[in-house]
Design an enzyme around this catalytic site. Structure first.
Site, PDB file in Angstrom:
ATOM      1  N   ASP A   1      53.836  39.512  39.668  1.00  0.00           N
ATOM      2  CA  ASP A   1      52.831  39.629  38.615  1.00  0.00           C
ATOM      3  C   ASP A   1      53.520  39.566  37.255  1.00  0.00           C
ATOM      4  O   ASP A   1      54.293  40.459  36.905  1.00  0.00           O
ATOM      5  CB  ASP A   1      52.057  40.936  38.771  1.00  0.00           C
ATOM      6  CG  ASP A   1      50.898  41.037  37.790  1.00  0.00           C
ATOM      7  OD1 ASP A   1      51.165  41.224  36.589  1.00  0.00           O
ATOM      8  OD2 ASP A   1      49.743  40.929  38.227  1.00  0.00           O
TER       9      ASP A   1
ATOM     10  N   ASP B   1      52.817  42.691  34.920  1.00  0.00           N
ATOM     11  CA  ASP B   1      53.510  43.901  35.356  1.00  0.00           C
ATOM     12  C   ASP B   1      55.009  43.813  35.094  1.00  0.00           C
ATOM     13  O   ASP B   1      55.636  44.786  34.669  1.00  0.00           O
ATOM     14  CB  ASP B   1      53.268  44.145  36.850  1.00  0.00           C
ATOM     15  CG  ASP B   1      51.888  44.724  37.124  1.00  0.00           C
ATOM     16  OD1 ASP B   1      51.255  45.210  36.170  1.00  0.00           O
ATOM     17  OD2 ASP B   1      51.452  44.696  38.286  1.00  0.00           O
TER      18      ASP B   1
ATOM     19  N   ARG C   1      41.117  38.564  36.663  1.00  0.00           N
ATOM     20  CA  ARG C   1      40.725  37.918  37.901  1.00  0.00           C
ATOM     21  C   ARG C   1      40.177  38.953  38.862  1.00  0.00           C
ATOM     22  O   ARG C   1      40.875  39.888  39.242  1.00  0.00           O
ATOM     23  CB  ARG C   1      41.929  37.187  38.523  1.00  0.00           C
ATOM     24  CG  ARG C   1      41.546  36.351  39.746  1.00  0.00           C
ATOM     25  CD  ARG C   1      42.707  35.533  40.241  1.00  0.00           C
ATOM     26  NE  ARG C   1      43.809  36.348  40.731  1.00  0.00           N
ATOM     27  CZ  ARG C   1      44.863  35.849  41.377  1.00  0.00           C
ATOM     28  NH1 ARG C   1      44.958  34.562  41.573  1.00  0.00           N
ATOM     29  NH2 ARG C   1      45.813  36.638  41.804  1.00  0.00           N
TER      30      ARG C   1
ATOM     31  N   THR D   1      36.718  38.122  44.480  1.00  0.00           N
ATOM     32  CA  THR D   1      36.235  36.746  44.459  1.00  0.00           C
ATOM     33  C   THR D   1      37.239  35.763  43.865  1.00  0.00           C
ATOM     34  O   THR D   1      37.061  34.553  44.007  1.00  0.00           O
ATOM     35  CB  THR D   1      34.947  36.657  43.634  1.00  0.00           C
ATOM     36  OG1 THR D   1      35.256  36.964  42.255  1.00  0.00           O
ATOM     37  CG2 THR D   1      33.902  37.648  44.145  1.00  0.00           C
TER      38      THR D   1
END
Length: 246
Positions: free
Chosen positions: A208, A211, A112, A116
């Protein structure tokens, strides 16, 4: 960020009612959960969600012999493929293969863009034509929905007859994006959270997922949503405006 208005789930969304899913998801969310335990919980939750996601598979008659006599059993009819979205989806593969050892596994790499929030494809080794009838996309977080919709685009162009999304947590914005682009795709999740924050991450969420699985959190520069905040926030606001207008 203030709470979003009440979001009515589309008919293609299945939120697991299983008490073990709720229990394990709470453990997964806890910031004190270690990467080892986090990976184990991802696997266990995937097993439970996968069981529910494949509950409607067609079967056909199959002749077998028990130690006592012949009989007619059942075997799953469609060829199934698992599509883990790199890298966080990798932690969901083993559990799905325990449920369906004969399934094919094909990897799609999307990241991602933090500016944007659009998906960028960087890995795709699908063969020229579809080799399975049902594809289950594996991605722990359905956030903006852009990566999920892009993955479905890829699989439909490949020739997959049916596609499902299996995620641990979804945001209303992600559900709206994926359902708007592909209303025929069933979405199986453990929970639907409140909203996206200004950095495009699900809240309350769990951080995340990649992670936390792989122990790669390295301080402030790797915090969820680290990036050009103003531009990212504008994309999130647009997604939320679109959702409010539905």
């Amino acid at each position: 960020m203030p709470p979003m208005a009440t979001f009515s789930l589309p008919p293609n969304v299945r939120v697991s009612p299983h008490p073990l899913v709720a229990h394990k998801l709470s453990l997964l969310r806890d910031k004190a959960t270690t990467p080892k335990l986090f990976r184990e919980l991802v696997r266990e939750l995937t097993w439970l969600l996968g069981y529910e996601a494949m509950a409607d598979l067609n079967t056909q008659a199959h002749q077998i012999e028990t130690p006592l006599e012949p009989m007619t059993g059942r075997q799953v009819e469609p060829k199934v493929g698992f599509i883990p979205v790199l890298r966080a989806g990798l932690g969901m593969v083993d559990a799905m293969l325990e449920l369906m050892p004969t399934a094919e596994v094909w990897h799609i790499g999307l990241y991602r863009d933090e500016r944007t929030l659009k998906p960028v494809e960087y890995y795709n080794k699908l063969p020229d034509a579809a080799t399975v009838q049902l594809c289950l996309i594996l991605d722990p977080m359905l956030a903006t929905g852009g990566s999920a919709a892009a993955t479905v685009d890829i699989l439909k162009a490949w020739g997959a007859a049916r596609v499902k999304q299996v995620s641990l947590i979804a945001a209303p914005e992600g559900i709206a994006t994926l359902s708007g682009a592909h209303p025929d795709v069933d979405i199986h999740v453990a929970a639907v959270d409140r909203a996206l924050n200004e950095r495009g991450y699900i809240v309350p969420g769990l951080g995340d997922a990649g992670d936390r699985q792989f122990g790669t959190f390295a301080g402030p520069s790797s915090e969820p949503g680290h990036g050009p905040l103003d531009e990212t926030a504008e994309v999130v606001r647009r997604l939320q405006r679109d959702l409010a207008e539905r």
